[in-house]
Design a protein around this motif. Structure first.
Motif, PDB file in Angstrom:
ATOM      1  N   LYS A 220       0.836  -1.208   0.000  1.00 13.77           N
ATOM      2  CA  LYS A 220       0.000   0.000   0.000  1.00 13.77           C
ATOM      3  C   LYS A 220       0.867   1.253   0.000  1.00 13.77           C
ATOM      4  O   LYS A 220       0.605   2.209  -0.736  1.00 13.77           O
ATOM      5  CB  LYS A 220      -0.928   0.018   1.227  1.00 13.77           C
ATOM      6  N   GLU A 221       1.896   1.240   0.838  1.00 14.95           N
ATOM      7  CA  GLU A 221       2.793   2.395   0.906  1.00 14.95           C
ATOM      8  C   GLU A 221       3.498   2.613  -0.430  1.00 14.95           C
ATOM      9  O   GLU A 221       3.621   3.740  -0.904  1.00 14.95           O
ATOM     10  CB  GLU A 221       3.826   2.218   2.020  1.00 14.95           C
TER      11      GLU A 221
ATOM     12  N   PHE B 197       2.206   6.818  -6.677  1.00 13.04           N
ATOM     13  CA  PHE B 197       1.170   7.786  -7.045  1.00 13.04           C
ATOM     14  C   PHE B 197       1.667   9.215  -6.788  1.00 13.04           C
ATOM     15  O   PHE B 197       1.494  10.102  -7.627  1.00 13.04           O
ATOM     16  CB  PHE B 197      -0.107   7.502  -6.236  1.00 13.04           C
ATOM     17  N   GLN B 198       2.301   9.420  -5.638  1.00 12.78           N
ATOM     18  CA  GLN B 198       2.849  10.737  -5.305  1.00 12.78           C
ATOM     19  C   GLN B 198       3.927  11.134  -6.302  1.00 12.78           C
ATOM     20  O   GLN B 198       4.014  12.308  -6.694  1.00 12.78           O
ATOM     21  CB  GLN B 198       3.449  10.739  -3.903  1.00 12.78           C
TER      22      GLN B 198
ATOM     23  N   PHE C  43       2.434   1.734  -3.398  1.00  9.79           N
ATOM     24  CA  PHE C  43       1.444   2.266  -4.338  1.00  9.79           C
ATOM     25  C   PHE C  43       1.276   3.769  -4.135  1.00  9.79           C
ATOM     26  O   PHE C  43       1.291   4.550  -5.096  1.00  9.79           O
ATOM     27  CB  PHE C  43       0.099   1.552  -4.151  1.00  9.79           C
ATOM     28  N   ASN C  44       1.137   4.168  -2.863  1.00  9.33           N
ATOM     29  CA  ASN C  44       0.952   5.590  -2.562  1.00  9.33           C
ATOM     30  C   ASN C  44       2.170   6.417  -2.966  1.00  9.33           C
ATOM     31  O   ASN C  44       2.031   7.521  -3.494  1.00  9.33           O
ATOM     32  CB  ASN C  44       0.641   5.792  -1.080  1.00  9.33           C
ATOM     33  N   LEU C  45       3.372   5.880  -2.734  1.00  5.70           N
ATOM     34  CA  LEU C  45       4.594   6.597  -3.107  1.00  5.70           C
ATOM     35  C   LEU C  45       4.697   6.751  -4.622  1.00  5.70           C
ATOM     36  O   LEU C  45       5.062   7.813  -5.123  1.00  5.70           O
ATOM     37  CB  LEU C  45       5.828   5.867  -2.571  1.00  5.70           C
TER      38      LEU C  45
END
Length: 69
Positions: free
Chosen positions: A27-28, A34-35, A30-32
């Protein structure tokens, strides 16, 4: 969850806890990513560190599975 765990700390976890760690890291990651795409990332090197930590967790999960069989 910005603190990297040592391999010895990871080996002390149960397989269920390791699976939860794996999910959290995915999840982290994926978020990174995306950022990074949106240009909002504060620490681009964090992607590499999370990938490395994820690989460690997956390796330890594999080791524990081999011991069981």
């Amino acid at each position: 969850n910005n603190v990297m765990k040592r391999p010895s700390e990871l080996r002390a976890l149960t397989p269920e806890e390791l699976k939860q760690e794996e999910l959290n890291m995915r999840k982290e990651l994926f978020n990174l990513r995306f950022q990074k795409t949106t240009g909002e990332i504060e620490n681009p090197k964090r992607i590499m560190l999370v990938k490395r930590e994820l690989a460690r967790v997956l390796t330890i999960i594999t080791e524990k599975l081999k011991v069981k069989s």
